[in-house]
Design an enzyme around this catalytic site. Structure first.
Site, short mmCIF file in Angstrom:
data_model
loop_
_atom_site.label_atom_id
_atom_site.label_comp_id
_atom_site.label_asym_id
_atom_site.label_seq_id
_atom_site.Cartn_x
_atom_site.Cartn_y
_atom_site.Cartn_z
N TRP A 168 0.77 -1.29 0.14
CA TRP A 168 0.04 -0.23 0.26
C TRP A 168 0.80 1.29 0.09
O TRP A 168 0.50 2.19 -0.58
CB TRP A 168 -1.02 -0.12 1.26
N ASP A 238 -1.37 6.45 6.48
CA ASP A 238 -2.32 5.76 6.09
C ASP A 238 -2.61 4.73 7.33
O ASP A 238 -1.85 3.94 7.33
CB ASP A 238 -2.14 5.02 4.77
N LYS A 262 -12.06 -2.01 7.85
CA LYS A 262 -11.23 -2.84 8.41
C LYS A 262 -11.62 -2.78 9.89
O LYS A 262 -11.66 -3.95 10.57
CB LYS A 262 -9.80 -2.68 8.18
#
Length: 427
Positions: A168, A238, A262
């Protein structure tokens, strides 16, 4: 088949539809002075009303409910707290006596305004977010923020630094190339993303406007336990996969962003926490829907937001506060993580976790089998025991157990017991 008119009373008719087999669907018609479509009805009767009655669905018993639930180890969308799901279920049809579902509300009505305002207030309480920061409820996932961040806080010629500890972080860097001049100042790719660098060794660009990290790499299971200090500019993180899993000093960051799916809600909501002085100087090419100024000025209501998703996030925030806040949540997460990692480490090599012990994620636990040919059987047998989504990401293989806030300790206990039994049968 056509619907049939049947007699009900002298001043009413029932319209029965044979196609509606499972419910008592009758339309009660009280005739009016205009009944052209029903020529056999006289024009003398004055009133008309239509009623549709349906038999309510029989709710599942508690035992049936428990039998049908699984332990869901998916990386996202992921398991949600049972209390939250049941509360949402109880409020689904008629929210707080409003006569409508959250899914039907105007996003500008007083009902939804109370929902989004409470959600923001509870999130601020959880993370101790000061008024120096704006909290935005957006759409597009964290991936959209890969572009929004450089577009909003730097110019095309500005230098920015990226620490890449997994897939990511790498994707965020590549997207930033379109709107700024990013530099990867450290990458764990050569070691298959199993480590986090020493912060002192980071060679930051002297005029960098921000330093970007991915606080927890969902795929590779690598988590920052502390955070680097940018020598220049701000720290951007992030936090999609460990958001609200532990206390965080928000004041250390210029921007925190996270996909909700999540740890704090269903898919469809992206949360951005941004220092207010960073808002308002977006690049000219910035699309209106990526401009933080637009969303901040409109309190996340510039256009129709993901209303039901925000409502669900609000329920999760309320539940986290009820547990005692993020310090208590972190204790529970450490207990679950220790149980699972100990089972892996004590298996004498039958199970292996490649991540450096000092940076192992408490959210996403990747592991492999010494005998890789048994991995498919492991996943299959676990599913039969109602433990699902244990297959590792397609890019790395093996297994991965995502044990977010909402995964109960009992779920990890059951997984560990299964792992030990599987080893005993296949060692």
């Amino acid at each position: 088949m056509a619907s049939k008119l049947i007699s009900s009373s002298p001043n009413s008719l029932l319209l029965q539809n044979p196609n509606l087999q499972h419910h008592n669907h009758h339309l009660l018609l009280k005739p009016t002075t205009k009944m052209a479509s029903f020529p056999n009805v006289t024009n003398k009767v004055k009133a008309i009303s239509i009623k549709c009655s349906a038999t309510a669905a029989t709710p599942l018993s508690q035992s049936q409910d428990l039998e049908e639930r699984v332990f869901n180890f998916a990386a996202g969308p992921a398991t949600l707290p049972e209390k939250v799901l049941k509360k949402a279920q109880s409020e689904l049809y008629n929210w707080h006596g409003s006569g409508m579902s959250v899914m039907e509300m105007s996003h500008r009505g007083k009902e939804f305004l109370s929902i989004i305002q409470k959600a923001e207030g509870d999130l601020r309480a959880l993370l101790n977010i000061s008024e120096d920061y704006a909290v935005l409820f957006l759409q597009g996932g964290a991936t959209t923020q890969f572009a929004a961040i450089p577009l909003n806080i730097v110019k095309p010629e500005d230098s920015v630094d990226y620490v890449v500890t997994g897939s990511w972080g790498d994707k965020a860097f590549k997207e930033a190339q379109k709107y700024s001049k990013p530099k990867v100042i450290w990458s764990g790719k050569s070691e298959k993303y199993t480590k986090i660098p020493s912060f002192d060794s980071l060679e930051q660009t002297p005029d960098s406007k921000y330093l970007h990290i991915c606080a927890n790499e969902t795929i590779h299971g690598v988590e920052f336990k502390d955070y680097p200090d940018p020598k220049n500019g701000i720290l951007v993180a992030d936090m999609s996969s460990n958001f609200c899993s532990k206390p965080v000093d928000v004041s250390k960051f210029g921007v925190i962003y996270a996909g909700a799916q999540k740890n704090v809600g269903p898919s469809g909501v992206t949360i951005v926490i941004i220092r207010k002085d960073l808002i308002g100087d977006a690049q000219g090419i910035t699309p209106v829907m990526l401009d933080y100024k637009i969303h901040a000025e409109n309190n996340s209501l510039y256009n129709t937001p993901p209303c039901f998703g925000i409502y669900m996030c609000g329920l999760v925030f309320d539940d986290l506060l009820a547990q005692g806040g993020l310090k208590e949540v972190e204790k529970k997460n450490k207990k679950k993580g220790d149980l699972l990692y100990n089972a892996i480490d004590e298996s004498k090599g039958f199970y292996r976790c490649p991540v450096d012990k000092s940076v192992r994620s408490l959210m996403n636990v990747p592991f492999t089998l010494e005998k890789s040919e048994l991995e498919a059987e492991f996943i299959k047998e676990a599913a039969k025991e109602k433990m699902i989504q244990l297959k590792g990401h397609r890019s790395v293989g093996g297994m991965r157990a995502s044990i977010y806030n909402a995964m109960p300790f009992a779920g990890v206990e059951k997984l560990v017991a299964f792992m030990k039994d599987f080893q005993a049968r296949h060692a």
